[in-house]
Scaffold this motif. Structure first.
Motif, short mmCIF file in Angstrom:
data_model
loop_
_atom_site.label_atom_id
_atom_site.label_comp_id
_atom_site.label_asym_id
_atom_site.label_seq_id
_atom_site.Cartn_x
_atom_site.Cartn_y
_atom_site.Cartn_z
N UNK A 207 0.87 -1.17 0.00
CA UNK A 207 0.00 0.00 0.00
C UNK A 207 0.91 1.22 0.00
N UNK A 208 0.79 2.02 -1.04
CA UNK A 208 1.78 3.07 -1.28
C UNK A 208 1.98 3.99 -0.08
N UNK A 209 0.90 4.57 0.42
CA UNK A 209 1.02 5.56 1.50
C UNK A 209 1.53 4.93 2.78
N UNK A 210 1.24 3.64 3.00
CA UNK A 210 1.64 2.97 4.23
C UNK A 210 3.04 2.35 4.14
N UNK A 211 3.34 1.72 3.00
CA UNK A 211 4.55 0.90 2.89
C UNK A 211 5.71 1.57 2.17
N UNK A 212 5.43 2.59 1.36
CA UNK A 212 6.51 3.36 0.72
C UNK A 212 6.57 4.69 1.45
N UNK A 213 7.47 4.76 2.42
CA UNK A 213 7.55 5.92 3.31
C UNK A 213 8.58 6.91 2.78
N UNK A 214 8.13 8.11 2.48
CA UNK A 214 8.98 9.14 1.88
C UNK A 214 9.17 10.27 2.88
N UNK A 215 10.43 10.61 3.15
CA UNK A 215 10.77 11.69 4.08
C UNK A 215 11.62 12.73 3.35
N UNK A 216 11.23 13.99 3.46
CA UNK A 216 11.96 15.09 2.84
C UNK A 216 12.58 15.95 3.93
N UNK A 217 13.90 16.09 3.92
CA UNK A 217 14.63 16.86 4.92
C UNK A 217 15.15 18.15 4.31
N UNK A 218 14.89 19.28 4.96
CA UNK A 218 15.31 20.60 4.45
C UNK A 218 15.96 21.40 5.56
N UNK A 219 17.12 21.98 5.28
CA UNK A 219 17.84 22.74 6.28
C UNK A 219 17.25 24.09 6.60
N UNK A 220 16.54 24.70 5.65
CA UNK A 220 15.94 26.01 5.87
C UNK A 220 14.64 25.89 6.66
#
Length: 450
Positions: A207-220
């Motif tokens: 299940x895309x939203x549950x099993x493919x976990x995407x995290x975006x990190x931004x320094x600002x």
């Protein structure tokens, strides 16, 4: 070393990215292959802003790529295959590396190419800012090879996650993207859209939203920091709607094969990690004998001519070297208004037009224009896959901008790619190519599965 002549006018362009290729095509159609040469280390061209789609699998690199040999034949320039390795400004020649196969067999020998005018347009590469493990454990989408490596890694990990699901293992896939600029944001959105599509092609347990976990990190403090705050806020809302975790004011301190650590001690698991936190000019430029800034970019004057290095005698022109120019990401260009041209495709496009006018005037025996280059910001658009786009458009009055989103913004975003193709291929061929790709997309898988 074998020496090749660049031709009567000898305009040699190194780098077939957006700006370099457009310049070669415009000059080649007017002056011919005996007077215009394009040098590149790869045999085909891909519009760099589309690499996030290649990485996600929603764009097939073998359909998108355009052969430089084909473009040279059709647009009237000469293509020289190989990487720039050296410059002899006094003798007006460049050194080009040998071309070898993956097995090490030499296809083309090292060569020297003579020029009368040289334009360097070699783009940019990742700037890791000394973060431990960044170069070793992340993928930076600088080239088509990078994008394909990410895509194949994604397919492999999706397959492994699917197999684990069938035996009751709930482990999924963690993707960490470092950098909340346009590249990072667009990749995150494209991956979320693609992950939903992949589940329709045999990954039934995921299940895309549950099993493919995407995290975006931004320094600002916010993503898309160079853009207006309203654009940033709209982008953040769209990412969160797509179940993408966004962490701002996050400084990455180290990267390991399976996790990322920030300066506060937080740990982010990662099976795939993408570096999109900064760029710099290729290191090779520092060895050419031209002045470069801290980011490795060639310093140019307001006519895009490479500046004269201090302490060297006998150079032509006080402001810049008359026969050596630079454009695009690799050029540190501050125009007459004090505005620095950003590392964006629209800046390279404007600079290509500016240099085309200079060279065509010279070829026709006309006096050079005394108008220096001025960058015009027409705004920015950020894609969220095929379902959304947000951005700002700049007006003719300084500081005036309009916020755009939805279908209109998506249409305008798609037109940017077509405008590049039009500059390279012409109007008719671009229209036919767009139609062909539309029909192919309707008869093939929505993501590339091989």
């Amino acid at each position: 070393m074998q020496t090749e002549k660049a031709g009567e006018a000898g305009i040699v362009i190194v780098g077939g990215g957006a700006g370099g290729l457009e310049l070669a095509c415009k000059l080649g159609r007017k002056l011919g292959p005996g007077r215009v040469a394009l040098v590149d280390s790869r045999p085909f061209h891909v519009w760099k802003p589309s690499l996030h789609e290649v990485a996600a699998g929603t764009l097939d690199i073998h359909q998108e790529g355009m052969s430089y040999q084909m473009l040279a034949h059709d647009s009237g320039f000469t293509f020289v295959y190989g990487a720039l390795t050296g410059l002899d400004a006094a003798r007006k020649r460049i050194d080009i590396a040998a071309v070898t196969t993956d097995a090490g067999e030499q296809v083309l020998p090292p060569r020297a190419l003579a020029f009368d005018s040289l334009v360097i347009s070699v783009g940019s590469t990742a700037n890791y800012f000394g973060v431990p493990g960044a170069a070793e454990h992340t993928i930076a989408l600088n080239t088509t090879e990078d994008a394909e490596r990410f895509r194949m890694g994604l397919l492999t990990l999706l397959t492994l996650a699917e197999q684990k699901k069938t035996i009751g293992d709930n482990a999924g896939l963690d993707i960490v993207i470092i950098g909340g600029g346009a590249t990072g944001v667009e990749l995150a959105a494209e991956l979320r859209e693609a992950s939903g599509v992949y589940t329709a092609y045999g990954f039934n347990q995921l299940r895309a939203a549950r099993d493919v976990r995407i995290t975006l990190l931004e320094g600002s403090p916010r993503i898309l920091a160079p853009l207006p705050e309203r654009v940033s806020a709209a982008a953040l809302a769209l990412l969160r709607e797509r179940a993408i975790r966004v962490v701002t004011a996050c400084r990455v301190s180290a990267i390991a094969p399976d996790h990322v650590t920030d300066t506060n001690g937080n740990v982010y698991p990662s099976h795939l990690c993408v570096w999109a936190a900064g760029i710099r000019a290729p290191q090779m430029l520092s060895g050419l004998g031209l002045p470069v800034n801290k980011g490795g970019q060639i310093e140019v004057d307001s006519f895009l001519r490479a500046k004269v290095r201090e302490g060297r005698e006998g150079q032509e022109g006080r402001e810049g070297q008359a026969d050596i120019y630079a454009l695009g990401d690799c050029a540190a260009c501050v125009d007459a208004d004090g505005v620095a041209a950003p590392p964006r495709a629209q800046a390279a496009h404007q600079q290509a037009d500016f240099l085309a006018d200079i060279f065509l005037r010279r070829a026709r025996g006309k006096a050079p224009s005394d108008k220096p280059f001025r960058y015009r910001d027409y705004g920015s658009l950020v894609s969220f896959g095929h379902s959304g786009t947000v951005g700002s458009l700049m007006g003719s009055l300084k500081g005036l901008s309009w916020f755009v989103e939805g279908a209109l913004a998506r249409l305008m975003y798609g037109s940017l790619h077509l405008l590049h193709h039009r500059a390279v291929l012409g109007t008719l061929r671009t229209a036919l190519l767009a139609l062909a790709r539309f029909l192919i997309k309707r008869n093939t898988a929505l993501v590339k599965l091989h």
